[in-house]
Design a protein around this motif. Structure first.
Motif, PDB file in Angstrom:
ATOM      1  N   ASN A 114      35.463  33.804  -3.655  1.00  0.00           N
ATOM      2  CA  ASN A 114      36.008  32.510  -3.241  1.00  0.00           C
ATOM      3  C   ASN A 114      37.476  32.631  -2.832  1.00  0.00           C
ATOM      4  OD1 ASN A 114      33.649  31.032  -3.550  1.00  0.00           O
ATOM      5  ND2 ASN A 114      34.056  30.599  -5.711  1.00  0.00           N
ATOM      6  N   LYS A 115      38.242  33.438  -3.562  1.00  0.00           N
ATOM      7  CA  LYS A 115      39.645  33.657  -3.216  1.00  0.00           C
ATOM      8  C   LYS A 115      39.773  34.359  -1.862  1.00  0.00           C
ATOM      9  CE  LYS A 115      41.445  33.763  -7.914  1.00  0.00           C
ATOM     10  NZ  LYS A 115      42.087  34.583  -8.960  1.00  0.00           N
TER      11      LYS A 115
ATOM     12  N   LEU B  15      39.070  31.819   0.847  1.00  0.00           N
ATOM     13  CA  LEU B  15      40.225  30.948   1.047  1.00  0.00           C
ATOM     14  C   LEU B  15      41.329  31.667   1.823  1.00  0.00           C
ATOM     15  CD1 LEU B  15      40.530  29.085  -2.381  1.00  0.00           C
ATOM     16  CD2 LEU B  15      39.970  28.099  -0.153  1.00  0.00           C
TER      17      LEU B  15
ATOM     18  N   LYS C 234      40.368  31.872   5.481  1.00  0.00           N
ATOM     19  CA  LYS C 234      40.491  30.568   6.139  1.00  0.00           C
ATOM     20  C   LYS C 234      41.952  30.189   6.362  1.00  0.00           C
ATOM     21  CE  LYS C 234      36.112  28.517   4.775  1.00  0.00           C
ATOM     22  NZ  LYS C 234      35.451  27.520   3.933  1.00  0.00           N
ATOM     23  N   GLU C 235      42.787  30.428   5.361  1.00  0.00           N
ATOM     24  CA  GLU C 235      44.190  30.037   5.465  1.00  0.00           C
ATOM     25  C   GLU C 235      44.995  30.988   6.342  1.00  0.00           C
ATOM     26  OE1 GLU C 235      45.812  29.564   1.555  1.00  0.00           O
ATOM     27  OE2 GLU C 235      44.299  28.104   0.982  1.00  0.00           O
TER      28      GLU C 235
END
Length: 112
Positions: free
Chosen positions: A99-100, A103, A106-107
């Motif tokens: 999940n990290k 993220l 995406k960021e």
């Protein structure tokens, strides 16, 4: 160990530069080299490109010096090795770590 001749090294430099969508001006500026000198490297007109130049070009073009001088035969082999290492790392992660990573992608990459 087989190394390429100047013309073949020049072709690889140009191929890698174009793969990165960089101009002669952009690459030359990043490694503090005259555009005309870089052009002569790409045309195979300069004998014995100095190792620091090969290393600088490799860093800017995201290839290994070994690819530029012909020890590695294929730019795609290098990309596949990177993908394999990434997949190996991802396979060893738990859900929280994945999940990290998602993220981060995406960021950082997609600016979302």
């Amino acid at each position: 160990m087989i190394m390429l001749n100047n013309k073949e090294i020049g072709i690889r430099i140009k191929q890698a530069r174009k793969n990165k969508n960089l101009t002669l001006d952009e690459v030359a500026e990043k490694i503090n080299l005259n555009k005309s000198t870089l052009s002569r490297y790409e045309k195979g007109q300069i004998n014995r490109i100095k190792l620091p130049i090969i290393q600088a070009l490799a860093n800017i073009l995201d290839v290994s010096p070994s690819f530029l001088i012909g020890i590695e035969t294929n730019l795609l082999e290098q990309n596949n090795d990177i993908k394999k290492r990434i997949h190996k790392e991802l396979d060893s992660m738990n859900d929280e770590q994945l999940n990290k990573v998602e993220l981060f992608i995406k960021e950082f990459i997609f600016n979302k």
